[in-house]
Design a protein around this motif. Structure first.
Motif, mmCIF file in Angstrom:
data_model
loop_
_atom_site.group_PDB
_atom_site.id
_atom_site.type_symbol
_atom_site.label_atom_id
_atom_site.label_comp_id
_atom_site.label_asym_id
_atom_site.label_seq_id
_atom_site.Cartn_x
_atom_site.Cartn_y
_atom_site.Cartn_z
ATOM 1 N N ILE A 223 0.839 -1.199 0.000
ATOM 2 C CA ILE A 223 0.000 0.000 0.000
ATOM 3 C C ILE A 223 0.874 1.248 0.000
ATOM 4 N N GLN A 224 1.933 1.217 0.792
ATOM 5 C CA GLN A 224 2.827 2.361 0.898
ATOM 6 C C GLN A 224 3.495 2.677 -0.439
ATOM 7 N N GLU A 225 3.842 1.642 -1.208
ATOM 8 C CA GLU A 225 4.582 1.833 -2.453
ATOM 9 C C GLU A 225 3.676 2.103 -3.649
ATOM 10 N N SER A 226 2.408 1.778 -3.544
ATOM 11 C CA SER A 226 1.506 1.895 -4.688
ATOM 12 C C SER A 226 1.314 3.351 -5.094
ATOM 13 N N PHE A 227 1.250 3.583 -6.409
ATOM 14 C CA PHE A 227 0.931 4.890 -6.998
ATOM 15 C C PHE A 227 1.980 5.963 -6.712
ATOM 16 N N ARG A 228 3.160 5.566 -6.237
ATOM 17 C CA ARG A 228 4.163 6.555 -5.849
ATOM 18 C C ARG A 228 5.352 6.610 -6.798
ATOM 19 N N GLY A 229 5.520 5.631 -7.656
ATOM 20 C CA GLY A 229 6.673 5.612 -8.533
ATOM 21 C C GLY A 229 7.968 5.556 -7.744
ATOM 22 N N ALA A 230 8.942 6.356 -8.176
ATOM 23 C CA ALA A 230 10.263 6.344 -7.539
ATOM 24 C C ALA A 230 10.453 7.530 -6.596
ATOM 25 N N GLY A 231 9.364 8.173 -6.208
ATOM 26 C CA GLY A 231 9.468 9.281 -5.273
ATOM 27 C C GLY A 231 9.708 10.609 -5.968
ATOM 28 N N SER A 232 10.573 11.416 -5.407
ATOM 29 C CA SER A 232 10.786 12.768 -5.948
ATOM 30 C C SER A 232 12.255 13.152 -6.077
ATOM 31 N N ALA A 233 13.173 12.253 -5.729
ATOM 32 C CA ALA A 233 14.594 12.581 -5.801
ATOM 33 C C ALA A 233 15.022 12.755 -7.252
ATOM 34 N N PRO A 234 15.729 13.827 -7.579
ATOM 35 C CA PRO A 234 16.149 14.063 -8.968
ATOM 36 C C PRO A 234 17.289 13.140 -9.382
ATOM 37 N N PHE A 235 17.430 12.984 -10.680
ATOM 38 C CA PHE A 235 18.492 12.154 -11.245
ATOM 39 C C PHE A 235 19.845 12.834 -11.050
ATOM 40 N N THR A 236 20.814 12.072 -10.501
ATOM 41 C CA THR A 236 22.167 12.601 -10.321
ATOM 42 C C THR A 236 23.229 11.719 -10.962
ATOM 43 N N GLY A 237 22.842 10.532 -11.399
ATOM 44 C CA GLY A 237 23.784 9.605 -12.017
ATOM 45 C C GLY A 237 23.138 8.256 -12.210
ATOM 46 N N ASP A 238 23.671 7.468 -13.140
ATOM 47 C CA ASP A 238 23.038 6.198 -13.502
ATOM 48 C C ASP A 238 23.255 5.111 -12.458
ATOM 49 N N ARG A 239 22.179 4.386 -12.190
ATOM 50 C CA ARG A 239 22.217 3.171 -11.384
ATOM 51 C C ARG A 239 21.355 2.134 -12.097
ATOM 52 N N THR A 240 21.905 0.983 -12.352
ATOM 53 C CA THR A 240 21.192 -0.067 -13.083
ATOM 54 C C THR A 240 21.353 -1.401 -12.370
ATOM 55 N N THR A 241 20.292 -2.206 -12.431
ATOM 56 C CA THR A 241 20.305 -3.509 -11.781
ATOM 57 C C THR A 241 19.797 -4.567 -12.751
#
Length: 436
Positions: A223-241
């Motif tokens: 419930i906490q994670e639903s409809f929130r996407g990745a939050g609001s932190a701006p992009f500062t560099g690539d991270r991939t998994t």
């Protein structure tokens, strides 16, 4: 040179988005060995379509970028030819599932899949009309960078180029089937208002989408994670998994699929149902296919129409239908996960017949749980009052229809899965029937 499809399905004004996608297409062609087909499937009215055509005409010519801007008539002509070639007796039903009279997030993307097949593309990369790109040092941050770097390549080759790998070694030789990110910015304006009005009711309403029997701590986290996407932190560099992708970490406004996925299985064509276009993300997860999650998140915003009373009511219907579809999809995904070795061949290719059988079997679920779910939703909306009370009344008027439609949507989906490989093959055989 590989050929890819960067697609924008739209039914509303989005000239700025078209310009931005033109830039992303140019980026892909310049930095990767790719011919990029920018495909705009436009269901807008005549005035908006004309404005979009102006935006298309204003795109600067770029080598290896080909733009296709198609109205619904052009889409229908193509689909009719593809369906007629299939020889099915239910051609009108199929055409309606592919090009319905109401909004369908799954159907518009299914059309993109078939057009991509006709164009000879090896992958589809979807964006949405209400999205913008992030910027870093004054330059746009394009998801296509990671999509073209990994999609379709054996996971063993991709592993050295990502920030981290969490992939089970048993699947390391399979090709990467999905590359995606999420969004940053405001969460859904509709459910956000519920949360602001009454956090407890928000928990209850959004919790209707959580599978029954989940441990309470998992339920709260979902419930906490639903409809929130990745939050609001701006992009500062690539991270991939590189991993078996968690469907909660990617969004359909920022997604790409290899054709070995969408050429075999379509999306549910349900109308007026949010989330109906997320099935393939879950299917890739259920089948344990390799994927890459990146942090080049799209900036999410909502058009003015969503903030009108008409837009509000339309969304509440789509949200209700999403909640009523949830138990069917939970049932399907639970069984797909349990049967994961059997739903793919030795090279990681999905077996469509296994999917169709489970979708069809799901229609036998008892409707009682859904009736209770609708009761809870209406009760919560009446407690909120105001326009939510009006939404509860509207849902009450359509109660029987909504419960019936949840079953018919799954029947339609099973039918589409049955014929999808034929439609994909026909599209590829038909080729390019229009002028770019």
């Amino acid at each position: 040179m590989r050929r890819i499809c960067l697609t924008l399905p739209t039914n509303r004004a989005c000239s700025d988005t078209i310009a931005a996608l033109g830039e992303e297409a140019a980026y892909g062609a310049r930095h990767f060995d790719a011919e990029v087909h920018l495909l705009i499937l436009d269901s807008s009215d005549a005035e908006v379509f004309a404005a979009h055509q102006v935006a298309v005409n204003a795109l600067p010519p770029v080598p290896e970028v080909i733009v296709h801007h198609l109205d619904e008539r052009a889409q229908q002509d193509f689909l009719t030819e593809v369906i007629d070639r299939s020889g099915t007796a239910a051609s009108q039903r199929l055409l309606t599932l592919m090009l319905p009279p109401h909004v369908s997030y799954g159907a518009c993307t299914n059309r993109a899949f078939l057009f991509a097949e006709a164009l000879g593309c090896t992958s589809v990369h979807r964006r949405d009309s209400d999205s913008r790109y992030q910027f870093l040092h004054g330059e746009p941050v394009f998801p296509l960078h990671h999509e073209l770097g990994a999609l379709g390549r054996p996971a063993t080759e991709v592993a050295d180029g990502v920030s981290r790998s969490r992939l089970d070694p048993a699947y390391a030789k399979w090709p990467v089937a999905l590359v995606g990110g999420s969004f940053v910015g405001e969460m859904s304006v509709d459910v956000a208002e519920i949360r602001d009005l009454d956090p407890d009711i928000y928990q209850e309403v959004v919790g209707l989408a959580v599978p029954a029997g989940y441990p309470e701590i998992w339920r709260k986290n979902l419930i906490q994670e639903s409809f929130r996407g990745a939050g609001s932190a701006p992009f500062t560099g690539d991270r991939t998994t590189l991993s078996r992708v968690n469907p909660m970490r990617v969004d359909m406004c920022n997604i790409s699929f290899d054709r070995e996925v969408y050429g075999r299985v379509p999306l549910p064509p349900a109308t007026d149902t949010i989330g109906s276009d997320y099935f393939l993300i879950h299917l890739v997860h259920d089948a344990q296919l390799p994927g890459v999650v990146h942090n080049r998140h799209i900036v999410n915003y909502y058009t003015g129409e969503r903030r009108t009373e008409a837009g509000f009511l339309a969304y509440q219907l789509r949200f209700a239908k999403f909640l009523l579809s949830a138990p069917y999809f939970h049932w399907i995904h639970t069984r797909l996960t349990a049967a994961s070795p059997a739903i793919t061949d030795d090279e990681g290719r999905i077996r469509p017949s296994a999917i169709a059988d489970l979708v069809r079997d799901s229609t036998r679920l008892d409707r009682g749980a859904n009736a209770e779910r609708l009761d809870v939703l209406q009760h919560c909306y009446r407690k909120l009052g105001g326009r939510y009370g009006a939404a509860a009344d509207a849902l009450g008027v359509r109660r029987g229809e909504l419960l019936d439609q949840a079953v018919r949507d799954m029947e339609d989906f099973a039918h589409l899965v049955d014929v999808w490989e034929v439609l994909s093959r026909n599209s590829r055989d038909l080729g390019l029937p229009w002028k770019p």
